[in-house]
Design a protein around this motif. Structure first.
Motif, PDB file in Angstrom:
ATOM      1  N   TYR A 152       0.829  -1.200   0.000  1.00  0.00           N
ATOM      2  CA  TYR A 152       0.000   0.000   0.000  1.00  0.00           C
ATOM      3  C   TYR A 152       0.863   1.248   0.000  1.00  0.00           C
ATOM      4  CZ  TYR A 152      -3.377  -3.504   1.510  1.00  0.00           C
ATOM      5  OH  TYR A 152      -4.147  -4.643   1.590  1.00  0.00           O
ATOM      6  N   SER A 153       0.293   2.325  -0.540  1.00  0.00           N
ATOM      7  CA  SER A 153       1.006   3.589  -0.580  1.00  0.00           C
ATOM      8  C   SER A 153       0.000   4.730  -0.540  1.00  0.00           C
ATOM      9  CB  SER A 153       1.887   3.667  -1.841  1.00  0.00           C
ATOM     10  OG  SER A 153       2.766   4.771  -1.779  1.00  0.00           O
ATOM     11  N   VAL A 154       0.514   5.946  -0.564  1.00  0.00           N
ATOM     12  CA  VAL A 154      -0.298   7.163  -0.580  1.00  0.00           C
ATOM     13  C   VAL A 154      -0.329   7.694  -2.008  1.00  0.00           C
ATOM     14  CG1 VAL A 154      -0.605   9.461   0.412  1.00  0.00           C
ATOM     15  CG2 VAL A 154       0.550   7.676   1.743  1.00  0.00           C
ATOM     16  N   ALA A 155      -1.495   8.133  -2.469  1.00  0.00           N
ATOM     17  CA  ALA A 155      -1.612   8.736  -3.791  1.00  0.00           C
ATOM     18  C   ALA A 155      -2.440  10.010  -3.711  1.00  0.00           C
ATOM     19  CB  ALA A 155      -2.248   7.767  -4.787  1.00  0.00           C
ATOM     20  N   ASN A 156      -2.117  10.943  -4.584  1.00  0.00           N
ATOM     21  CA  ASN A 156      -2.915  12.147  -4.775  1.00  0.00           C
ATOM     22  C   ASN A 156      -3.496  12.062  -6.186  1.00  0.00           C
ATOM     23  OD1 ASN A 156      -4.086  14.663  -4.849  1.00  0.00           O
ATOM     24  ND2 ASN A 156      -2.209  15.805  -4.407  1.00  0.00           N
ATOM     25  N   GLU A 193       2.486  -5.978   6.425  1.00  0.00           N
ATOM     26  CA  GLU A 193       2.819  -5.051   7.504  1.00  0.00           C
ATOM     27  C   GLU A 193       1.714  -4.022   7.729  1.00  0.00           C
ATOM     28  OE1 GLU A 193       6.770  -3.482   7.368  1.00  0.00           O
ATOM     29  OE2 GLU A 193       7.651  -5.386   6.741  1.00  0.00           O
ATOM     30  N   VAL A 194       0.607  -4.183   7.031  1.00  0.00           N
ATOM     31  CA  VAL A 194      -0.570  -3.327   7.237  1.00  0.00           C
ATOM     32  C   VAL A 194      -1.684  -4.247   7.713  1.00  0.00           C
ATOM     33  CG1 VAL A 194      -2.201  -1.728   6.174  1.00  0.00           C
ATOM     34  CG2 VAL A 194       0.194  -1.748   5.430  1.00  0.00           C
ATOM     35  N   LEU A 200      -7.236   2.944   8.296  1.00  0.00           N
ATOM     36  CA  LEU A 200      -6.166   3.912   8.099  1.00  0.00           C
ATOM     37  C   LEU A 200      -6.751   5.315   7.978  1.00  0.00           C
ATOM     38  CD1 LEU A 200      -4.161   1.943   5.377  1.00  0.00           C
ATOM     39  CD2 LEU A 200      -3.742   1.969   7.849  1.00  0.00           C
ATOM     40  N   GLY A 201      -6.254   6.242   8.785  1.00  0.00           N
ATOM     41  CA  GLY A 201      -6.686   7.622   8.684  1.00  0.00           C
ATOM     42  C   GLY A 201      -6.037   8.324   7.511  1.00  0.00           C
ATOM     43  N   GLU A 272       0.450   5.046   8.871  1.00  0.00           N
ATOM     44  CA  GLU A 272       1.336   3.901   8.621  1.00  0.00           C
ATOM     45  C   GLU A 272       1.995   3.927   7.249  1.00  0.00           C
ATOM     46  OE1 GLU A 272      -0.319   0.043   9.668  1.00  0.00           O
ATOM     47  OE2 GLU A 272      -1.850   0.997  10.905  1.00  0.00           O
ATOM     48  N   LEU A 273       1.565   4.838   6.360  1.00  0.00           N
ATOM     49  CA  LEU A 273       2.055   4.799   4.985  1.00  0.00           C
ATOM     50  C   LEU A 273       2.889   6.006   4.595  1.00  0.00           C
ATOM     51  CD1 LEU A 273      -1.113   3.446   3.134  1.00  0.00           C
ATOM     52  CD2 LEU A 273       0.709   2.159   4.272  1.00  0.00           C
TER      53      LEU A 273
END
Length: 282
Positions: A152-156, A193-194, A200-201, A272-273
């Protein structure tokens, strides 16, 4: 442990980050963090090789690239939070709303976002990004789906709303696919690991002002359902990215909230990310 890619655009090297923040070079295992690496049990091999990998020095000015190399597809889910559907004036969907972005939109988490020429309606969207590890087609049930997720990751999911919703009757692919419209990172956190991707906030700020604050618990369709659903209709390939939708707070749904303008600073994070920071430029 996190996986990331560092270096100038087109020259990124793959590295692994330990729990203590130390970086190790992955090039003895793979040329890049891409679909073939993920499909070939790359994350476990990187863990196993940790002690033998060279340490990497990362000066403060080092650029971080997107955590996965450009792959086959960026598949996106629209209206996946009830509050966002409501603020957009659209009904809550009975099944996932699916569209795509050009893979050329993929940039690093702190790279600049470029406004299209003449744009006055460029918008922001914090989203949980899911990266596929194994080819998947017609999975039997959502219970099988998380097994094909690499991490998992963060995206815009940056969006030009006039192009997306008005021009030519609505051009979602065009409005979502302008250059720099998919910052991602800073790293890929392995799926194991998630513990719960639905806990997830998410937050997003523009010039320090909180615009979006929610949790993946508020998704209409959770990650497992989305991966299963997509596999019923298309072949998911290793390295594919799935953007899972954004919560309320985008400029589109709030007339009093301005769209992005040159000089704005967008900061977003997911528990977490990690965090991102982009400066908007003309």
């Amino acid at each position: 442990m996190n996986l990331l890619r560092i270096g100038d655009p087109g020259q990124e090297i793959p590295v692994i980050q330990g729990d203590d923040g130390e970086l190790r070079d992955l090039r003895s295992l793979t040329a890049d963090i891409h679909g073939a690496f993920l499909a070939n049990n790359g994350i476990d091999r990187a863990r196993d090789a940790w002690g033998s990998l060279p340490v990497v020095d990362m000066p403060p000015a080092t650029r971080i690239g997107a955590p996965v190399a450009r792959g086959n597809a960026i598949v996106c889910i629209g209206l996946n939070y009830a509050d966002h559907a409501a603020e957009s004036g659209m009904a809550e969907p009975a099944e996932p709303v699916v569209f795509a972005k050009a893979t050329s939109t993929l940039i690093g988490p702190n790279d600049s976002v470029h406004l299209p020429p003449g744009s006055t309606t460029t918008d922001y969207e914090v989203e949980l990004a899911v990266v596929v590890a194994q080819q998947a087609y017609r999975l039997d049930s959502p219970a099988e789906a998380l097994a094909v997720v690499a991490g998992y990751s963060v995206a815009n999911d940056v969006s030009e709303r006039e192009l997306q919703l008005e021009r030519g009757g609505g051009q979602w692919y065009v409005g979502k696919s302008c250059p720099t419209f998919n910052p991602m990172g800073p790293w890929l956190v392995p799926a194991d690991e998630v513990p719960d991707p639905q806990a997830l906030g998410l937050t997003l700020r523009v010039n320090g002002e909180l615009r979006q604050s929610s949790s993946t618990a508020q998704m209409i369709f959770g990650v497992a359902h989305l991966v299963w659903y997509l596999s019923q209709h298309l072949i998911l390939e290793p390295g594919d990215v799935i953007n899972t939708g954004t919560p309320a707070g985008v400029a589109l749904g709030r007339p009093e909230t301005p769209y992005l303008a040159a000089g704005d600073v967008v900061e977003l994070s997911i528990d977490e990310l990690g965090e991102q920071r982009q400066v908007v430029v003309a």
